[in-house]
Design an enzyme around this catalytic site. Structure first.
Site, PDB file in Angstrom:
ATOM      1  N   CYS A 154       0.806  -1.452  -0.258  1.00  0.00           N
ATOM      2  CA  CYS A 154      -0.345   0.138   0.113  1.00  0.00           C
ATOM      3  C   CYS A 154       1.013   1.509  -0.402  1.00  0.00           C
ATOM      4  O   CYS A 154       0.364   2.440   0.244  1.00  0.00           O
ATOM      5  CB  CYS A 154      -0.983   0.433   1.180  1.00  0.00           C
ATOM      6  SG  CYS A 154      -1.763  -1.674   1.062  1.00  0.00           S
ATOM      7  N   HIS A 287      -3.076   7.667   6.391  1.00  0.00           N
ATOM      8  CA  HIS A 287      -2.942   6.569   5.824  1.00  0.00           C
ATOM      9  C   HIS A 287      -4.356   6.042   6.285  1.00  0.00           C
ATOM     10  O   HIS A 287      -5.414   5.702   5.371  1.00  0.00           O
ATOM     11  CB  HIS A 287      -2.044   5.701   6.333  1.00  0.00           C
ATOM     12  CG  HIS A 287      -2.139   4.304   5.146  1.00  0.00           C
ATOM     13  ND1 HIS A 287      -2.082   4.587   3.472  1.00  0.00           N
ATOM     14  CD2 HIS A 287      -2.539   2.637   5.686  1.00  0.00           C
ATOM     15  CE1 HIS A 287      -1.962   2.417   3.730  1.00  0.00           C
ATOM     16  NE2 HIS A 287      -2.771   2.165   4.485  1.00  0.00           N
ATOM     17  N   HIS A 320      -9.636   1.576   0.039  1.00  0.00           N
ATOM     18  CA  HIS A 320      -8.645   1.093   0.480  1.00  0.00           C
ATOM     19  C   HIS A 320      -8.311   1.227  -1.131  1.00  0.00           C
ATOM     20  O   HIS A 320      -8.217   0.157  -1.916  1.00  0.00           O
ATOM     21  CB  HIS A 320      -7.656   0.175   1.349  1.00  0.00           C
ATOM     22  CG  HIS A 320      -6.803   0.968   1.641  1.00  0.00           C
ATOM     23  ND1 HIS A 320      -5.910   0.978   0.592  1.00  0.00           N
ATOM     24  CD2 HIS A 320      -5.758   0.427   3.005  1.00  0.00           C
ATOM     25  CE1 HIS A 320      -5.044   1.104   1.206  1.00  0.00           C
ATOM     26  NE2 HIS A 320      -4.798   0.020   2.398  1.00  0.00           N
TER      27      HIS A 320
END
Length: 393
Positions: A154, A287, A320
């Site tokens: 990620c 995040h 996400h």
């Protein structure tokens, strides 16, 4: 070592929040979000976990979806930078794209037929080999400079922008297209469900009742330019890449270090690139996945390193997007710094007394010249980008 700033002259984005950067910003500031059960693939799972799909987008038959999304975002970024195909042909243009899925998990039909003893057509394999995200963008726009796809979970999109900025600083290329791209797929969907970190309702980053993430898809791209090329064209910088930090604490395969060791180091490296003090940061794009562990660790680090600095998560609007997240959120961070307004952290309603702070509840005007965007990844990887304000319009 102090790094000189690298100009950002173009932004492009496509995700569940919108098909262009202006559309995405409208959704963020209005608080619109609409995760739904997946429609692009079937699943037999008894729970319909919501996702953030890109609607009304159809990839061409010769490309898989990840690369097609990347090409779409790159086209918007180049148009925003006012760089025509003719101008690109006379420049050394690099492409650096982060991804996680990267179209590599889209051969179910071929593999199923092969395992059944059939001799399936090789077109699906040819399409996969033709769909390296960075190579697909380079091919689409005739880029002949360095070309790299970054795969670091990620943190991939954030790393890609940081790496491309180093290309510009090192004189390796004149212009770079950088960011991230990733698509939704059944294997990824079931994989994250098996990790037990997905929410069966719209995700709630930093909220007391958060249960996990919602997956998303999309692409975010930035155009970076050398000062020589920018001066010759008279191009306006929307922002500058001021610093980049990357650190891996290797704490656990999927869980972040409880003290955020790697994140702290990455933040310190990014700020040290241009000797910016933490109190000069106007806001932080966190995040903020909505998982209990990520949000606990991240809020603790933010409270200790950036006391009083507002932060938010945009994953309540996009889901996400894995390897695309760093690219998409870099675009959002630049656009919000430019506008001087940070949107509320979508999904946040209830304060968690176990967290060290809380994200923005509403849209807020901010004053300051710098903003931070950070990415935490599986395996303990952490990457951070520091952006500075661009030229006045």
């Amino acid at each position: 070592m102090i790094h000189w700033p690298v100009a950002i002259t173009g932004l492009g984005c496509i995700c569940a929040a919108g098909g262009t950067v202006p559309d995405c910003l409208d959704s963020l500031y209005a608080g619109r979000r609409a995760p739904v059960p997946p429609t692009r693939f079937s699943t037999s799972h008894p729970t319909a976990f919501p996702v953030f799909e890109v609607r009304d987008f159809r990839e061409p038959p010769e490309l898989l979806r990840t690369s097609a999304l990347g090409v779409q975002a790159a086209a918007e970024a180049l148009a925003d930078a006012d760089l025509s195909p003719e101008e690109l042909r006379g420049l050394r243009v690099g492409v650096c794209v982060g991804t996680t899925v990267g179209s590599a998990l889209n051969d179910e039909g071929f593999c199923r037929a092969h395992r059944a003893g059939e001799e399936p057509d090789l077109f699906p394999m040819e399409r996969i080999l033709n769909s390296n995200p960075a190579a697909a963008i380079a091919r689409a726009f005739g880029c002949t400079g360095p070309c790299q796809t970054v795969v670091n979970a990620c943190a991939s999109g954030t790393d890609a922008v940081g790496l491309a900025a180093s290309w510009i600083r090192g004189g390796i290329c004149d212009v770079a297209i950088a960011g991230g791209a990733d698509e939704l797929g059944r294997i990824t969907y079931h994989g994250f469900i098996s990790l037990m970190i997905t929410d069966d309702s719209p995700c709630k980053p930093f909220d007391r009742d958060r249960k996990g993430l919602n997956l998303g898809e999309g692409a975010g791209m930035l155009v970076l330019e050398s000062e020589q090329v920018r001066a010759r064209r008279g191009a306006r910088a929307r922002s500058f890449v001021m610093g980049y930090g990357s650190a891996c604490d290797a704490h656990h395969l999927t869980a972040p270090h409880p003290d955020g060791a790697g994140l702290r180091q990455a933040v310190a490296e990014a700020l040290a690139c241009c000797a910016v003090a933490a109190e000069r940061v106007a806001f932080v794009n966190a995040h903020g996945t909505g998982t209990p562990d990520n949000d606990r660790v991240e809020s603790r680090v933010l409270a200790e390193l950036f006391p009083g600095v507002p932060y938010h998560s945009t994953k309540g609007h996009t889901g996400h997007t894995l390897g695309a997240a760093g690219g998409i959120e870099a675009v959002f961070t630049v656009a919000c710094l430019e506008r001087g307004v940070v949107p509320a952290s979508a999904g946040f309603e209830n304060v968690d007394p176990e967290l060290a702070g809380e994200p923005l509840r509403g849209n807020r005007e901010v004053a300051g010249d710098f903003a931070l965007s950070q990415s935490l990844a599986f395996g303990g990887s952490n990457s951070v980008l520091l952006f500075g304000k661009g030229d006045a319009e």
